[in-house]
Design an enzyme around this catalytic site. Structure first.
Site, short mmCIF file in Angstrom:
data_model
loop_
_atom_site.label_atom_id
_atom_site.label_comp_id
_atom_site.label_asym_id
_atom_site.label_seq_id
_atom_site.Cartn_x
_atom_site.Cartn_y
_atom_site.Cartn_z
N GLY A 13 0.78 -1.23 0.00
CA GLY A 13 0.00 0.00 0.00
C GLY A 13 0.81 1.28 0.00
O GLY A 13 0.33 2.31 0.47
N SER A 14 2.02 1.24 -0.59
CA SER A 14 2.79 2.50 -0.61
C SER A 14 2.13 3.53 -1.53
O SER A 14 2.18 4.73 -1.27
CB SER A 14 4.25 2.25 -1.00
OG SER A 14 4.37 1.93 -2.36
N ASN A 15 1.48 3.06 -2.58
CA ASN A 15 0.75 4.00 -3.44
C ASN A 15 -0.48 4.56 -2.73
O ASN A 15 -0.82 5.73 -2.89
CB ASN A 15 0.32 3.34 -4.76
CG ASN A 15 1.42 3.40 -5.80
OD1 ASN A 15 1.72 4.47 -6.32
ND2 ASN A 15 2.04 2.27 -6.07
N LEU A 87 -4.50 -6.93 -6.92
CA LEU A 87 -4.20 -8.10 -7.75
C LEU A 87 -5.41 -9.01 -7.96
O LEU A 87 -5.33 -10.22 -7.86
CB LEU A 87 -3.04 -8.89 -7.12
CG LEU A 87 -1.71 -8.12 -7.07
CD1 LEU A 87 -0.65 -8.93 -6.35
CD2 LEU A 87 -1.24 -7.75 -8.46
N ILE A 90 -10.97 -6.63 -11.85
CA ILE A 90 -12.23 -5.93 -11.60
C ILE A 90 -13.26 -6.48 -12.59
O ILE A 90 -13.03 -6.47 -13.80
CB ILE A 90 -12.04 -4.40 -11.80
CG1 ILE A 90 -11.10 -3.83 -10.73
CG2 ILE A 90 -13.35 -3.66 -11.81
CD1 ILE A 90 -11.67 -3.86 -9.31
N ASN A 104 -6.02 2.68 -12.84
CA ASN A 104 -5.00 1.75 -12.35
C ASN A 104 -3.64 2.38 -12.61
O ASN A 104 -3.49 3.18 -13.53
CB ASN A 104 -5.10 0.41 -13.09
CG ASN A 104 -4.08 -0.59 -12.60
OD1 ASN A 104 -3.83 -0.70 -11.39
ND2 ASN A 104 -3.46 -1.32 -13.50
N HIS A 106 0.32 1.23 -13.42
CA HIS A 106 1.10 0.07 -13.86
C HIS A 106 2.57 0.48 -13.96
O HIS A 106 2.87 1.55 -14.50
CB HIS A 106 0.58 -0.43 -15.20
CG HIS A 106 1.27 -1.67 -15.67
ND1 HIS A 106 0.93 -2.93 -15.19
CD2 HIS A 106 2.30 -1.86 -16.52
CE1 HIS A 106 1.73 -3.83 -15.74
NE2 HIS A 106 2.57 -3.20 -16.57
N GLU A 176 5.81 6.50 -9.40
CA GLU A 176 4.38 6.22 -9.20
C GLU A 176 3.80 7.11 -8.11
O GLU A 176 2.68 7.61 -8.22
CB GLU A 176 4.17 4.75 -8.81
CG GLU A 176 4.53 3.76 -9.89
CD GLU A 176 4.31 2.32 -9.44
OE1 GLU A 176 3.28 2.04 -8.80
OE2 GLU A 176 5.18 1.47 -9.71
C1 GRF Z 1 3.06 -0.86 -7.80
O1 GRF Z 1 4.28 -1.04 -8.47
C2 GRF Z 1 1.94 -0.72 -8.79
O2 GRF Z 1 2.32 -0.10 -9.97
C3 GRF Z 1 1.60 -2.14 -9.08
O3 GRF Z 1 1.73 -2.80 -7.83
C4 GRF Z 1 2.66 -2.09 -7.00
C5 GRF Z 1 1.95 -1.76 -5.73
O4 GRF Z 1 2.80 -1.33 -4.72
N1 GRF Z 1 0.34 -2.24 -9.73
P1 GRF Z 1 2.21 -0.72 -3.37
O5 GRF Z 1 1.32 -1.80 -2.73
O6 GRF Z 1 1.41 0.49 -3.70
O7 GRF Z 1 3.39 -0.42 -2.52
#
Ligand code: GRF
Length: 208
Positions: A13-15, A87, A90, A104, A106, A176
């Site tokens: 969940g870093s994003n 993962l 949808i 999304n 990527h 990202e």
């Molecule tokens: C990211 O690299 C994103 O692009 C991909 O999965 C990873 C998720 O990382 N779809 P995080 O869980 O947000 O750290």
């Protein structure tokens, strides 16, 4: 009422964290995960953001699953769904039933290095194997296939001669974390215009 975002995540969940930290024009009001005990859930707890574990396989069919998700999204008045390392595919039903955009992120320059099986480290390994000199991140609209929906914005970085999948993943992840909130701020400002598969970013009112 502001622009409300739900983040769907299956991992660390870093994003998700970056989307919360860099929210200007929107607010993250919900985390949905398909896996219990993931890092994203712990982050949600720390951030005091409501979180829900929804396991698609525990519903009898796509319709019931979609209904449950939609009900939750409506409760929180969600305007946009941001998949961030989610993962699980949808379902077509959910894409059909949700009225807002589903995005999304990527970790490659789509349409290169996307599709089924190309996730996580597999993406960066494929980029290195193909001797690419640039890689990056892509934010796109989710459609019924993997990684094929209209591209909204991309950012590239060089691939270094001594890059490993891990080192490349780390640098792409940094990109990202900047790119995703930027795109969602644009959506919240209604500055993304889609014509067929082509996205145009409209200028900010402040630019005039
Ligand atoms: C990211 O690299 C994103 O692009 C991909 O999965 C990873 C998720 O990382 N779809 P995080 O869980 O947000 O750290």
């Amino acid at each position: 009422m502001g622009f409300c975002v739900a983040v769907f995540a299956s991992g660390g969940g870093s994003n998700f964290q970056a989307l919360v930290d860099h929210a200007i024009e929107y607010s993250v009001e919900l985390l949905v995960t398909n896996r219990p005990n993931v890092g994203a859930l712990q982050r949600a707890e720390r951030l005091e953001i409501p979180a829900q574990v929804i396991v698609p396989a525990s519903y009898k069919n796509e319709e019931l699953y979609s209904k449950a998700v939609i009900q939750l999204l409506e409760q929180q008045r969600i305007d946009l769904i941001a998949l961030a390392g989610y993962l699980s595919k949808i379902s077509a039903q959910l894409i059909h039933d949700f009225s807002g955009p589903i995005l999304n992120i990527h970790p490659s320059l789509l349409p290169r290095f996307g599709g089924k099986g190309l996730y996580g480290k597999h993406v960066h390994q494929a980029v290195i194997d193909a001797k690419e000199t640039t890689s990056g991140a892509t934010v796109h609209i989710v459609d019924e296939e993997y990684d094929t929906g209209p591209i909204i914005l991309q950012e590239s970085i060089p691939v270094l001669g001594n890059d490993t999948p891990d080192s490349l993943a780390l640098r792409v992840l940094n990109i990202e974390h900047q790119l995703y909130p930027k795109v969602i701020n644009l959506f919240a400002q209604k500055r993304v215009k889609l014509t067929g598969r082509h996205a145009t970013i409209l200028p900010s009112l402040h630019d005039h």
